[in-house]
Write a protein that holds these residues in place. Structure first.
Motif, PDB file in Angstrom:
ATOM      1  N   ALA A   1       0.860  -1.192   0.000  1.00  0.00           N
ATOM      2  CA  ALA A   1       0.000   0.000   0.000  1.00  0.00           C
ATOM      3  C   ALA A   1       0.890   1.234   0.000  1.00  0.00           C
ATOM      4  O   ALA A   1       1.990   1.229   0.559  1.00  0.00           O
TER       5      ALA A   1
ATOM      6  N   TYR B   1      -1.774   6.882   9.871  1.00  0.00           N
ATOM      7  CA  TYR B   1      -2.048   5.854   8.862  1.00  0.00           C
ATOM      8  C   TYR B   1      -1.196   4.610   9.127  1.00  0.00           C
ATOM      9  O   TYR B   1      -1.669   3.482   8.966  1.00  0.00           O
TER      10      TYR B   1
ATOM     11  N   GLU C   1      -2.364   1.867  11.385  1.00  0.00           N
ATOM     12  CA  GLU C   1      -3.416   0.973  10.885  1.00  0.00           C
ATOM     13  C   GLU C   1      -2.930   0.113   9.722  1.00  0.00           C
ATOM     14  O   GLU C   1      -3.409  -1.001   9.532  1.00  0.00           O
ATOM     15  N   LEU C   2      -2.032   0.674   8.924  1.00  0.00           N
ATOM     16  CA  LEU C   2      -1.783   0.160   7.581  1.00  0.00           C
ATOM     17  C   LEU C   2      -0.285   0.082   7.341  1.00  0.00           C
ATOM     18  O   LEU C   2       0.431   1.062   7.558  1.00  0.00           O
ATOM     19  N   ASP C   3       0.190  -1.069   6.863  1.00  0.00           N
ATOM     20  CA  ASP C   3       1.612  -1.235   6.538  1.00  0.00           C
ATOM     21  C   ASP C   3       1.861  -0.672   5.143  1.00  0.00           C
ATOM     22  O   ASP C   3       1.834  -1.396   4.150  1.00  0.00           O
ATOM     23  N   ALA C   4       2.102   0.626   5.087  1.00  0.00           N
ATOM     24  CA  ALA C   4       2.186   1.328   3.800  1.00  0.00           C
ATOM     25  C   ALA C   4       3.487   2.106   3.693  1.00  0.00           C
ATOM     26  O   ALA C   4       4.228   2.256   4.664  1.00  0.00           O
TER      27      ALA C   4
ATOM     28  N   ALA D   1      -7.528   7.041   8.218  1.00  0.00           N
ATOM     29  CA  ALA D   1      -6.708   5.827   8.323  1.00  0.00           C
ATOM     30  C   ALA D   1      -7.561   4.585   8.082  1.00  0.00           C
ATOM     31  O   ALA D   1      -7.139   3.648   7.391  1.00  0.00           O
ATOM     32  N   ARG D   2      -8.786   4.581   8.624  1.00  0.00           N
ATOM     33  CA  ARG D   2      -9.677   3.432   8.421  1.00  0.00           C
ATOM     34  C   ARG D   2     -10.116   3.351   6.962  1.00  0.00           C
ATOM     35  O   ARG D   2     -10.248   2.257   6.405  1.00  0.00           O
TER      36      ARG D   2
ATOM     37  N   THR E   1      -7.229   2.031   4.989  1.00  0.00           N
ATOM     38  CA  THR E   1      -7.040   0.613   5.310  1.00  0.00           C
ATOM     39  C   THR E   1      -8.087  -0.236   4.601  1.00  0.00           C
ATOM     40  O   THR E   1      -7.782  -1.300   4.042  1.00  0.00           O
ATOM     41  N   ARG E   2      -9.328   0.255   4.592  1.00  0.00           N
ATOM     42  CA  ARG E   2     -10.413  -0.490   3.949  1.00  0.00           C
ATOM     43  C   ARG E   2     -10.140  -0.686   2.459  1.00  0.00           C
ATOM     44  O   ARG E   2     -10.432  -1.735   1.899  1.00  0.00           O
TER      45      ARG E   2
ATOM     46  N   ALA F   1      -5.546  -2.024   2.055  1.00  0.00           N
ATOM     47  CA  ALA F   1      -4.931  -3.176   2.714  1.00  0.00           C
ATOM     48  C   ALA F   1      -5.280  -4.449   1.958  1.00  0.00           C
ATOM     49  O   ALA F   1      -6.401  -4.619   1.471  1.00  0.00           O
TER      50      ALA F   1
END
Lengths: 247, 247
Positions: free
Chosen positions: B37, B61, B64-67, B236-237, B240-241, B244
């Motif tokens: 991501a 971010y 929540e998210l491995d970006a 962030a959500r 992620t939605r 991710a």
């Protein structure tokens, strides 16, 4: 307040109850302990206390928040008797739909009548739930209601000092807008951009009228019943932010 | 694309870089691995690639998210030289504010000029980042930009097929509304209900114009710079939605 049989599933307890003529249900996590948060759920028109959209909220909120979540049947809904007013409305609505006539005013007037009866019931249920040993004396209380649930919720939250935060939406009327002007607690207001039952400008006017310092409008594409699933998660975060006791 | 010194703090890596004349910064978690991501951040007017509102997004971010989160300085901002156009705008804006004159058109025209220059830069940076070994070949890409960042973002997302989802907001113009009509990816659109720089109806018109099937409007009480902190979590959500890879 009399509890009936308890159901236990997915680490949640579901406990139907009655308070006088009002049937309700309380969901909690299955761990014992006093709850310091409480969320009241007011279902939409034609639905009931345990309808999928309602029960899904209880489950979703309890993932985030260690609360008691309480839902009751509105007058004329669910396990309650239908009166003459309810039957008349159902007939008028069906006729209007056959005729292709507008239904907004019909629904608005019926919702106002249901809300007038539901308001004291919500206060009584809230008082009874607060009196339970399992509810903390300084419990923080949230309210969720969309459509008919918001026709109840706007006057309820406006007049009820015990409510800390509310999710409302999918309704609009001159009368409810006056109630919105009295609301000062944080509100997350849902609006469906292509709502076939609620005029867009009137819906935006409801949000505008709220006197709350913190008020968020969440509008989404689609019709009256197309609130996206991700709004349940957003509601859970909103209630957690306002009702959870900081660790 | 040339990386400069790396900073390591709070389990994150912060790596400034340059691509030609464009200074940027890339944030990632400090664990090794390919990122699937990527989020591009476009800061607001008068801000820069590492401004608090921008860096706070990267940090939020990455919880929540491995970006990989990449931010660049817009033309005339941050570590970049100011040109005659930038200096003229700053003088005109200061004069208008001294005179109590409206500033909306001034800002709209300046933002359009900055965006015209920034658009190819964002494409080039995206291409260079995608070419890095640490970025997966099938990376999903998000875009965040408010105010000036959305004056860039609307045409960028409208014309750039590589973007999967975008957070935009705090801007409106006839020109940008035409770009909004070309956007079909999921968008979370932020609007400040009491924005002193963006007309409310024009802002709602931007949301309305989006062709996206999934589009959410998040309006909040307060002025242009008063976007609440909880919107960072919501962004962030959202990313992620959409970005991710399901586990």
């Amino acid at each position: 307040m009399r509890f009936l049989e308890t159901t236990h599933a997915d680490r949640l307890l579901e406990r139907p109850f009655r308070l006088g003529a009002v049937p309700g249900v309380m969901w909690t996590r299955d761990q014992p302990g006093q709850r310091t948060a409480l969320v009241l759920l007011a279902h939409g028109g034609g639905q009931h206390k345990g309808a999928p959209a309602v029960a899904a909220r209880a489950r979703r909120y309890l993932k985030e928040l260690d609360a008691a979540v309480v839902s009751i049947d509105a007058p004329g809904h669910g396990d309650r008797d239908r009166g003459g007013r309810d039957t008349l409305f159902i007939e008028q609505l069906a006729q209007a739909r056959r005729d292709g006539a507008p239904v907004g005013t019909l629904i608005e007037e019926y919702n106002a009548d249901v809300a007038a009866q539901a308001l004291p019931e919500f206060s009584e249920v809230l008082t009874a739930v607060q009196a339970l040993d399992e509810i903390s004396a300084d419990v923080r209380i949230g309210f969720w209601g969309l459509s008919l649930g918001a026709a109840i919720g706007f006057p309820f939250v406006a007049g009820e000092r015990r409510i800390t935060a509310a999710v409302l939406g999918l309704t609009a009327s001159d009368q409810l807008r006056e109630q919105a002007r009295r609301i000062r607690v944080p509100v997350q207001f849902l609006l469906q951009w292509d709502d076939e039952l609620v005029d867009r400008a009137a819906g935006l006017g409801m949000y505008d009228a709220l006197a709350s310092t913190e008020k968020s409008l969440h509008a989404n594409a689609g019709g009256h019943t197309a609130v996206p699933r991700f709004e349940l998660e957003s509601e859970a975060r909103f209630f957690t932010r306002h009702l959870a006791v900081p660790a």
